[in-house]
Design an enzyme around this catalytic site. Structure first.
Site, PDB file in Angstrom:
ATOM      1  N   GLU A  36     -40.647  23.731 -19.796  1.00 13.89           N
ATOM      2  CA  GLU A  36     -42.079  23.732 -19.527  1.00 13.89           C
ATOM      3  C   GLU A  36     -42.448  24.961 -18.710  1.00 13.89           C
ATOM      4  OE1 GLU A  36     -44.973  23.411 -20.030  1.00 13.89           O
ATOM      5  OE2 GLU A  36     -45.772  21.478 -19.344  1.00 13.89           O
ATOM      6  N   HIS A  95     -42.644  16.097 -25.568  1.00 13.26           N
ATOM      7  CA  HIS A  95     -41.893  14.919 -25.128  1.00 13.26           C
ATOM      8  C   HIS A  95     -42.823  13.720 -24.957  1.00 13.26           C
ATOM      9  CE1 HIS A  95     -43.621  15.225 -21.086  1.00 13.26           C
ATOM     10  NE2 HIS A  95     -43.383  16.535 -21.153  1.00 13.26           N
TER      11      HIS A  95
END
Length: 540
Positions: free
Chosen positions: A311, A232
């Site tokens: 994550e 990201h």
């Protein structure tokens, strides 16, 4: 015809979801929504004439168990046709917009319920519609400046992007050009390439030397499929230098800019045949995927979200500033938590869990309280060995069957995974067969495409473009910028190694609870190790 098509969507998709008690959001077009409302409200063919839907004006239907709408909320426009849906904008504003929409039949105007100089209680915004000199062009000149029109004219609200040296397209050409110029074997990029118009995706485009054809350099092996891994863009907690984990933080302006540049670089590499995009459940990854696809003019590409792509869970470290952690716990300990493969941060507390876990995780039997990179890899494996490989295999087999039937070969199918740094590191470990020591050396720059080519058996192809510790994957972008961002990431703890002067620190006193491993994870580990092994078998 539209009513028939929309009726099928109602019966097959919308109504079953409503019967399950789900809330359904439908974002579509004026006539499609008119057809859907006709079906929901049971309007006649004559009544639907009066049905005007202003742009970006939500209408809410509260349905009973039989999917019948509630009581009458008003009428459609100035007619006496009953309306049983409730507009979420003021009725006066909706009435003004509906009248203005009717005027479009006789006046060349554009209408919006949103205006920049007043709130929702103001009257609608209207202005003269306009069309560039050549309506089919994607370029227009205003006040002596050239713009690229990102919305097909005529439109009063077209998104114009100035075509100067700061455009994403020009920046992407420079990034890819500098990347190619950095390669061995004397590969060069012509200086005039930045001035050329962007050709159609999939075309053969000569960028000096080499030629980029169908998403590959001609001096490399032709891939059967392409996988793009994308971290990201720069987030608010990246800016604040905090451990993020499962916290759902926003992108910064820098991060949004990085995401669009990534999309433009993929266009520059002619990787336009994106079959599917996968992201985590975290909005920094989802928004990065949106912006990337929007820049490629591919917002319609199917997108899936999975918690398995979240994550790595940083446990009690989540939200803590990294330099403060270093001062409190010592650089050696924090580096083991951050870059070690089996080292696991202490589990988070109840307040952190309450602030993070919501209904998006309702289907997850047990939410992890902390993870090592090894555990993060294990819960990711069912995704890569299942969903991702199945989709890639189906696309490759469809291409093979089409060519065998006499059809024309097409560019290789492209699949994109947008996630966070540690998930990308785990994926790279699986694809490249990295050792625990090698994966600890891998720093993943923000929104920089990491590209893998696969053969017909879905084995990663070794690439001369890969840089250590990678063997098959390669980051595309200006090498100096990529290296600078990697150094920025490596220096987030204020040091570059284990031998800091502040290597002493207090120990955490976390809530330690034994965490039995779910049977599902045990099965995933067994299946994953068996299935992932061929990915590491890269021929010499």
């Amino acid at each position: 015809d539209t009513c028939v098509r929309v009726g099928r969507a109602w019966e097959c998709d919308i109504a079953p979801a409503l019967r399950k008690g789900e809330t359904v959001l439908v974002v579509s077009h004026g006539n499609t929504l008119r057809a859907l409302i006709k079906h929901v409200e049971g309007l006649s063919d004559e009544q639907v004439f009066h049905l005007d839907m202003p742009t970006a004006a939500p209408v809410l239907y509260e349905l009973d168990a039989a999917l019948e709408p509630g009581p009458q909320r008003g009428t459609w426009g100035t007619s006496d046709v009953p309306r049983r849906g409730k507009f979420l904008l003021p009725e006066e504003l909706i009435a003004d917009a509906q009248r203005a929409m009717r005027e479009q039949v006789v006046r060349d105007i554009a209408v919006s319920t949103i205006r920049s100089d007043a709130g929702f209680d103001a009257r609608v915004a209207t202005c003269d519609a306009w069309t560039p000199a050549t309506a089919s062009s994607t370029r227009v000149e205003l006040d002596g400046k050239a713009f690229r029109v990102r919305q097909t004219p005529p439109s009063a609200f077209a998104d114009l992007v100035e075509e100067d040296g700061c455009s994403y397209e020009a920046r992407a050409r420079r990034e890819v050009g500098r990347f190619l110029n950095s390669l061995p074997h004397g590969l060069q990029l012509g200086d005039d390439v930045q001035a050329r118009a962007l050709p159609p995706v999939g075309a053969d485009v000569e960028l000096g030397v080499p030629v980029v054809r169908a998403g590959r350099l001609v001096d490399g092996a032709a891939p059967a499929a392409v996988l793009v891994l994308l971290r990201h863009g720069y987030s608010e907690w990246n800016e604040e230098n905090r451990f993020t984990g499962w916290a759902d933080v926003e992108l910064t302006n820098r991060g949004r800019d990085e995401a669009r540049l990534a999309g433009s670089m993929l266009r520059e590499l002619r990787l336009g045949r994106i079959e599917r995009c996968y992201t985590s459940l975290l909005k920094r990854a989802i928004q990065t995927a949106w912006l990337m696809l929007d820049e490629m003019e591919l917002p319609w590409v199917p997108m899936e979200h999975s918690w398995r792509l979240n994550e790595r869970h940083y446990g009690l470290l989540q939200g803590q500033e990294k330099n403060e952690c270093r001062r409190r716990h010592g650089i050696s300990q924090v580096l083991r938590w951050r870059r070690g493969y089996t080292e696991k941060p202490p589990p988070w507390n109840g307040d952190q869990a309450a602030a993070t876990i919501d209904r998006r995780y309702a289907g997850l039997r047990k939410v992890p309280r902390s993870e090592s990179l090894a555990e993060c890899t294990e819960r990711m494996l069912p995704f890569i060995c299942g969903r991702l490989m199945e989709d890639m295999r189906a696309a490759v087999e469809a291409d093979t069957q089409r060519v065998e039937a006499g059809g024309k070969a097409s560019p290789p199918p492209v699949f994109v995974v947008v996630s966070s740094e540690n998930l990308i590191r785990a994926l790279a470990k699986a694809m490249d067969g990295l050792s625990e020591d090698e994966v600890s050396q891998l720093d993943v720059p923000y929104a920089t495409p990491l590209i893998y080519h696969f053969d017909e058996q879905l084995r990663p192809l070794p690439s001369a473009l890969a840089r250590s510790p990678l063997k098959s994957g390669w980051f595309v972008g200006d090498p100096e910028r990529v290296e600078a961002v990697q150094l920025e990431i490596a220096g987030q703890l204020g040091c570059n190694g284990l031998n800091g002067d502040d290597d002493e620190g207090c120990e955490l006193e976390p809530e330690l609870e034994p965490e039995p491993e779910p049977a599902e994870l045990e099965r995933a580990r067994a299946d994953g190790r068996q299935l992932i092994r061929p990915l590491a078998r890269i021929p010499a």
